[in-house]
Design an enzyme around this catalytic site. Structure first.
Site, PDB file in Angstrom:
ATOM      1  CG  HIS A 146      -1.907   1.000   1.393  1.00 35.89           C
ATOM      2  ND1 HIS A 146      -1.631   2.299   1.751  1.00 35.89           N
ATOM      3  CD2 HIS A 146      -3.247   0.929   1.229  1.00 35.89           C
ATOM      4  CE1 HIS A 146      -2.772   2.984   1.799  1.00 35.89           C
ATOM      5  NE2 HIS A 146      -3.768   2.179   1.476  1.00 35.89           N
ATOM      6  CG  ASP A 183       0.591  -2.014   6.200  1.00 38.34           C
ATOM      7  OD1 ASP A 183      -0.235  -1.941   7.139  1.00 38.34           O
ATOM      8  OD2 ASP A 183       0.369  -1.536   5.067  1.00 38.34           O
ATOM      9  CD  GLN A 231      -6.746  -4.166   4.092  1.00 36.54           C
ATOM     10  OE1 GLN A 231      -7.648  -4.993   4.191  1.00 36.54           O
ATOM     11  NE2 GLN A 231      -6.989  -2.892   3.866  1.00 36.54           N
ATOM     12  CE  LYS A 233      -7.228  -0.180   6.391  1.00 38.68           C
ATOM     13  NZ  LYS A 233      -7.987   0.682   5.498  1.00 38.68           N
TER      14      LYS A 233
END
Lengths: 415, 141
Positions: A128, A205, A208, A231
């Protein structure tokens, strides 16, 4: 609700998300955009509400009752996050605005002190922009070079190529846990071992990855891991950076200001220990409490093993049904142990924007665009994809509505 | 008939007019819709009178951005650079003849923005969302 083996308590889960009662264009929303931002769980909404109504004050500042309550709730949230991700020490959890800020913090505070001219930074093609741009900026500041670990045609990271790039001796490997486009889960434990053998730190990261599965940062072997609250069924404006205590303690501050100091004089400042050193200014207290409440709900009511099983079941159902749509191409690996959501796709003859527009008429919310992953889009040879992403409340019926909506899109476009 | 995806829009999407590249172009510009990464590249050849003699565009885009630029480029031959810079966003909206929501406005205006940038030789400082935009300001560059 209790943690049960077997059937996922989907109806009871959905009751905990007030937004799912919304109708869009006359039908109940099928919210398939949790990868962009999940909906809020009632436990989090209520925790924020209770805090704002009854307990608000600034943290770490007063000796009065309210400041004590606010501090206790804020630090309590830190403890919840620490336990959830397997951190042994809550001081390893730094509250930040979001995963992007966490990655910028590492690239600035650790990067500026440890990466120099001629050094290498290793990224992957599936990152990302939040895990690309801060490293490019670091490379520009210090004169370092950036390498890109490629993916194979299935959308899996090419581990042999990664190993070869690690032999160039990068200072750091910045890698996503789960791709926000391909749904690929990278084998972080294996990759971390490879990176450490080559002398590179691993910055993961987890924007997600964290909402989809159990986490144990020690088992993953990473040096830094980032999460974002919005999220994880919690408010926007809050996330966390986990880092190894020895690394965090050796890092200079990122932002200067209140709370992050030990002592300020006219001549200069000495800095507080972690985590305070990296939390300058009044933090997002209510949001941190909201994130803690959402994570506590996940752990107490569902358990992350069940969350992962649900995610995989929905991803598998989506991967099974989407190919029924003529001209539809899926990006990312086939069903398997390394395949979670989201599921990105394109339909021959209909641009992703138009797909999204027509799905919205059916109350189906998906994201269309480059998903802040333009290096990956270039690798895939597309400008944009449509993406269905999932949450604990996603049902197979919603996926079926997605398929029906795609059939309608083909009809509108005369295909 | 579909309100948004009318036959005319779909026709221009599937078979866009003026699609390609003008050889030995006098003006050209390429830009993206930052929202989705869609790209268009506009090339313009000027005649001896400094008016648009030939125009073409290429790129990947949605039905709205492709149809808008297809329709727009049909209208540009004979215009001066100054006239290109003065084209208001309503010009494109009228050509499209459909209601464009706020979320699709950047799609509809991508081609016009690129045409203006090509005429200026640099990125047009032109707000394509919300207000009508001020072509006079753009022309003042």
């Amino acid at each position: 609700m209790t943690v049960t083996a077997g059937a996922f308590p989907i109806e009871r889960v959905r009751e905990q998300f007030p937004l799912l009662e919304r109708e869009i264009n006359g039908t109940p929303v099928a919210y398939l955009d949790s990868g962009a931002s999940s909906q809020r769980v009632l436990a989090s909404i209520e925790a924020v509400d209770d805090y704002e109504r009854r307990h608000h004050s600034n943290v770490h500042r007063g000796s009065h009752t309210l400041s004590g309550e606010a501090t206790e709730a804020y630090e309590g949230a830190r403890g919840i996050v620490a336990r959830h991700i397997g951190a042994t020490d809550p001081r390893e959890v730094i509250f930040v605005r979001n995963a992007t800020e966490a990655l910028n913090l590492v690239a600035r505070a650790w990067g500026d002190a440890n990466v120099g001219a001629g050094d290498r930074i290793l990224l992957t093609e599936m990152e990302h922009h939040s895990n690309v741009v801060p490293w490019q900026q670091l490379a520009e500041r210090v004169g370092a070079a950036v390498d890109w670990a490629p993916i194979d045609d299935d959308g899996l990271l090419d581990l042999d190529a990664l190993r070869a790039l690690l032999e160039r001796g990068p200072k750091v490997l910045a890698i996503t846990h789960v791709s926000n486009v391909l749904g690929t889960e990278n084998p972080l434990a294996e990759i971390s071992a490879m990176a450490h053998d080559a002398g590179a730190l691993v910055v993961a990261d987890g924007a997600q990855g964290a909402p989809k599965q159990p986490l144990d940062v020690a088992a993953l072997g990473v040096d830094f891991y980032t999460i974002t609250g919005h999220k994880l069924y919690a408010p926007t404006g809050i996330g966390a950076l986990w880092g190894r205590l020895d690394l965090l303690r050796a890092m200079p501050p990122f932002l200067g200001g209140g709370s992050m100091i030990r002592k300020v004089t006219r001549e200069g400042t000495t800095y507080a220990d972690v985590p305070a050193r990296f939390e300058a200014g009044t933090p997002a207290i209510a949001q941190a409490i909201g994130m803690g409440a959402a994570i506590a709900w996940l752990d107490a009511e569902l358990g992350m093993e069940a969350v992962r099983d649900h995610e995989r079941a929905i991803a598998d159902h989506t991967l099974a049904r989407l190919p029924e749509v003529p001209g539809l191409k899926i990006f990312g690996p086939p069903p398997g142990p390394e395949r979670l959501g989201p599921v990105s796709f394109e339909i021959d003859g209909i641009h992703a924007h138009d797909v999204s527009e027509i799905l919205d008429r059916h109350g189906v919310a998906v994201r269309a665009g480059h998903h802040c992953a333009q290096v990956l889009m270039e690798r895939l040879g597309v400008a944009a994809t449509a993406r269905a992403s999932f949450g604990v409340y996603t049902t197979t019926e919603e996926i079926d509505r997605l398929v029906d909506g795609l059939e309608d899109a083909r009809r509108v476009f005369g295909l | 008939m579909d309100e948004l995806y009318r036959d005319q829009i779909l026709e221009h999407y599937k078979r866009p007019h003026n699609f390609g590249v003008v050889e030995a172009a006098d003006l050209e510009y390429e830009d993206t819709n930052p929202f989705c990464g869609d790209e268009q590249h506009v090339t313009i050849k000027l005649g001896e009178d400094d008016r648009v003699a030939e125009v073409a565009f290429e790129g990947k885009g949605c039905a709205i951005s492709t149809a808008a630029t297809s329709l727009l480029t049909d209208e540009l031959v004979g215009m001066t650079r100054d006239e290109l810079l003065r084209l208001p966003k309503e010009y494109v909206l009228e050509l499209l003849g459909i209601d464009i929501s706020a979320t699709r406005m950047k799609c509809a205006m991508l081609g016009l923005k690129i045409v203006k940038s090509a005429a200026l030789g640099k990125p047009a400082e032109w707000e394509d969302e919300g207000e009508a935009g001020n072509p006079a300001e753009a022309a003042a560059f």
